[in-house]
Design a protein around this motif. Structure first.
Motif, mmCIF file in Angstrom:
data_model
loop_
_atom_site.group_PDB
_atom_site.id
_atom_site.type_symbol
_atom_site.label_atom_id
_atom_site.label_comp_id
_atom_site.label_asym_id
_atom_site.label_seq_id
_atom_site.Cartn_x
_atom_site.Cartn_y
_atom_site.Cartn_z
ATOM 1 N N ALA A 337 0.833 -1.201 0.000
ATOM 2 C CA ALA A 337 0.000 0.000 0.000
ATOM 3 C C ALA A 337 0.867 1.251 0.000
ATOM 4 O O ALA A 337 2.102 1.187 0.006
ATOM 5 C CB ALA A 337 -0.943 0.001 1.214
ATOM 6 N N THR A 349 -3.032 5.246 5.768
ATOM 7 C CA THR A 349 -3.077 4.349 4.613
ATOM 8 C C THR A 349 -4.398 3.603 4.605
ATOM 9 O O THR A 349 -5.245 3.780 5.495
ATOM 10 C CB THR A 349 -1.893 3.356 4.633
ATOM 11 O OG1 THR A 349 -1.882 2.631 3.407
ATOM 12 C CG2 THR A 349 -1.999 2.390 5.812
ATOM 13 N N LEU A 351 -5.479 -0.227 4.626
ATOM 14 C CA LEU A 351 -4.875 -1.539 4.817
ATOM 15 C C LEU A 351 -5.632 -2.286 5.906
ATOM 16 O O LEU A 351 -6.112 -1.681 6.863
ATOM 17 C CB LEU A 351 -3.408 -1.376 5.220
ATOM 18 C CG LEU A 351 -2.576 -2.635 5.449
ATOM 19 C CD1 LEU A 351 -2.362 -3.375 4.139
ATOM 20 C CD2 LEU A 351 -1.233 -2.273 6.074
ATOM 21 N N CYS A 356 -1.993 -8.108 7.742
ATOM 22 C CA CYS A 356 -0.573 -7.756 7.772
ATOM 23 C C CYS A 356 -0.234 -7.308 9.192
ATOM 24 O O CYS A 356 -0.425 -6.148 9.543
ATOM 25 C CB CYS A 356 -0.272 -6.649 6.758
ATOM 26 S SG CYS A 356 1.470 -6.220 6.624
ATOM 27 N N SER A 443 -0.613 -2.007 -4.858
ATOM 28 C CA SER A 443 0.037 -1.198 -3.826
ATOM 29 C C SER A 443 -0.314 0.281 -3.928
ATOM 30 O O SER A 443 0.137 1.076 -3.107
ATOM 31 C CB SER A 443 1.556 -1.369 -3.909
ATOM 32 O OG SER A 443 2.038 -1.010 -5.197
ATOM 33 N N GLN A 462 -8.359 -0.675 -1.385
ATOM 34 C CA GLN A 462 -7.730 -1.892 -1.866
ATOM 35 C C GLN A 462 -8.454 -2.393 -3.113
ATOM 36 O O GLN A 462 -9.682 -2.281 -3.238
ATOM 37 C CB GLN A 462 -7.784 -2.971 -0.778
ATOM 38 C CG GLN A 462 -6.934 -2.677 0.442
ATOM 39 C CD GLN A 462 -5.457 -2.911 0.161
ATOM 40 O OE1 GLN A 462 -5.083 -3.582 -0.781
ATOM 41 N NE2 GLN A 462 -4.615 -2.328 1.017
ATOM 42 N N CYS A 534 4.514 -5.140 3.987
ATOM 43 C CA CYS A 534 4.064 -6.174 4.909
ATOM 44 C C CYS A 534 5.225 -7.148 5.101
ATOM 45 O O CYS A 534 5.730 -7.723 4.124
ATOM 46 C CB CYS A 534 2.852 -6.902 4.345
ATOM 47 S SG CYS A 534 2.149 -8.116 5.480
#
Length: 539
Positions: A337, A349, A351, A356, A443, A462, A534
């Motif tokens: 990411a 972010t 995520l 992760c 990402s 995502q 990650c």
């Protein structure tokens, strides 16, 4: 008359350049070669190149002035040799520092000039004809230099490419789409990758590589139907990228209409990166390494190593199966990411922390501060350094059909905390929700979507895990966005008061139709984005 194939952008120095080795490495370092991996690498290159005289403008002109009768005689003598012997000569001339063309067995002015420059080191005639003893000595010297570096062709287990690597000094680790071979001090890095063409076309990648940015200069670029080459100087660091388009198992040179876009066609390539210090102090030696790596590159090797591109088993530089490097364990790092600097040491972010558990932002370990399971927004604390809090032009509106720019973090060569890429697309809307049509990697989640004035329109979420692949032309996939108001609300609940995502002033760029160049927009966000990694399989 045949001409040698070359990118025409070598970094060869005049014939006095071998003295650089003694000047660049102080005596205390030469006496202690284990001071660092990079110094050992430089010492090995310098020691192996000590007798070399690098071809310069004068040598090139001398070759051009060679009488036609002398050239023809040399060409006939060269072409009378078996193909593997011709390539052996060209490969040896690369490692001696005299040749910067392709190892193709073809005879042209560059090959002639390189042979003459090599002959100038001895007492024999400069007629462009090497004796068998000359060839044997040239090959033996090249092999010694390769051995000093541990240079060998390996099949990369992640991307599938076959490429030459100085294995004594570059160690491999996994990336999501390939591998990174790097020196301990990041002075030299070699990144390999494979990308489905359905996600990124060769033309799009070319545009990304040549996109303007502060401190960035394009030294050379070429784009064809099935390959590209781009050489860039970015803030003093040298990047050389080669990418080929093809079908695994089918080769890279298929006609475009025989490769089904979005089906099995992929892009395979590499980026060789060299630090400013190395390029300044050891430019000629780094040029030799660049040419050697480029000539070893096979994007779609056959099942038998070394048989692609017309090479035969047992030929120069052909490695064995035992040369295939195994994945390094136990640590695996995946670029997942993009994070935005929203406050000192605070990074935002998109995520799922459950997927992760160990996160690194840039080169620093990160600690989870707050998260919203509904939106995927996550706030981390990390001491990355070198960045600045996002200075945006405020938030704007996603006007359907208007141009969109997505800025996201990417590290084609690790060693820097921050490096961004810019993808172009368009805004759209459906069922009252705005999204962006863009071709960008997974990402890019957390990346900033902006309008033509540089105003924030949203953050990418995502990518959907069930994206379908179809044969034929593939339209840009739609990526959902989180609205600026949603982001501001999350940050407020996390205790961070900011106006970063507040509506833009009427006088702000883009508010009344004004636009900003992609370069200026990239500069605006360049130091505020960082890569999110990650980390798994921790020892």
């Amino acid at each position: 008359m045949k001409q040698d194939v070359t990118d025409r952008r070598g970094y060869l120095l005049p014939s006095s350049s071998p003295t650089m080795c003694s000047k660049a490495l102080p005596s205390e370092f030469r006496a202690r070669p284990a001071v660092s991996g990079l110094l050992v690498l430089l010492g090995a290159i310098c020691a192996s190149l000590a007798p070399a005289i690098f071809i310069g403008p004068a040598a090139a002109k001398q070759s051009a002035r060679t009488p036609a009768a002398v050239f023809d005689a040399a060409q006939k003598a060269f072409e009378a040799l078996p193909m593997d012997k011709r390539r052996e000569i060209q490969d040896g001339l690369i490692w001696s520092g005299h040749y910067k063309g392709g190892v193709d067995g073809e005879f042209g002015r560059m090959t002639m000039g390189a042979i003459q420059a090599y002959e100038a080191q001895g007492k024999g005639p400069r007629d462009g004809v090497l004796t068998l003893q000359d060839v044997a000595a040239l090959t033996a010297a090249a092999n010694r230099r390769k051995t000093a570096l541990g240079f060998r062709e390996v099949t990369d287990p992640r991307s599938g490419v076959r490429i030459g690597v100085p294995t004594k000094f570059l160690k491999r680790r996994n990336l999501r789409d390939g591998s990174i071979y790097e020196a301990r001090d990041k002075g030299i890095t070699l990144r390999t990758f494979e990308t489905p063409e359905s996600q990124r076309s060769l033309a799009d990648l070319y545009e990304d590589l040549r996109a303007p940015a502060p401190g960035r200069r394009i030294a050379y670029r070429v784009l064809r139907d099935d390959f590209l080459v781009v050489s860039v100087i970015d803030r003093g660091r040298f990047y050389y990228t080669r990418v080929a388009r093809g079908v695994p198992g089918g080769g890279a040179r298929q006609p475009a209409n025989e490769m089904r876009t979005g089906s099995s066609a992929v892009l395979r390539g590499y980026t060789l990166s060299i630090s400013p210090a190395l390029m300044q102090r050891q430019r000629a030696q780094m040029n030799i390494l660049t040419i050697a790596v480029s000539n070893s590159f096979e994007p779609f090797p056959s099942s038998a190593p070394g048989t692609a591109s017309g090479k035969k088993a047992g030929e120069v530089s052909v490695a064995k199966r035992s040369d295939v490097l195994k994945p390094m364990q136990p640590v695996q790092e995946t670029l997942v990411a993009t994070a935005i600097t929203v406050a000192n040491d605070n990074y935002l972010t998109v995520l799922d922390p459950k997927a992760c558990k160990s996160v690194r932002i840039g080169k620093a370990p990160a600690r989870l501060v707050a998260r919203d399971a509904g939106t995927g927004l996550a706030l981390y604390s990390a001491q990355v350094g070198g960045g600045r809090v996002l200075q945006s032009a405020g938030s704007g509106v996603a006007a359907t059909g208007k141009d969109a720019l997505v800025l996201y973090a990417e590290l084609p060569s690790p060693g820097a905390n921050r490096q961004i890429s810019l993808a172009r697309g368009s805004f759209a809307a459906s069922a009252g929700k705005a999204y962006v049509k863009i071709i960008a990697p997974d990402s890019a989640a957390g990346g900033v979507a902006v309008n033509s004035g540089g105003q924030v329109v949203g953050l990418l979420v995502q990518a959907s895990p069930d994206r379908r692949r179809i044969a034929g032309p593939v339209p840009p996939p739609s990526r959902s966005m989180l609205a600026p108001a949603t982001v501001s609300s999350f940050l407020a609940k996390a205790g961070i008061a900011t106006k970063l995502f507040a509506p833009a002033d009427a006088a702000a760029p883009g508010s009344s139709g004004n636009t900003a160049s992609p370069g200026s927009i990239a500069q605006m966000y360049s130091r505020s984005l960082a890569a999110v990694w990650c980390v798994s399989n921790q020892p």
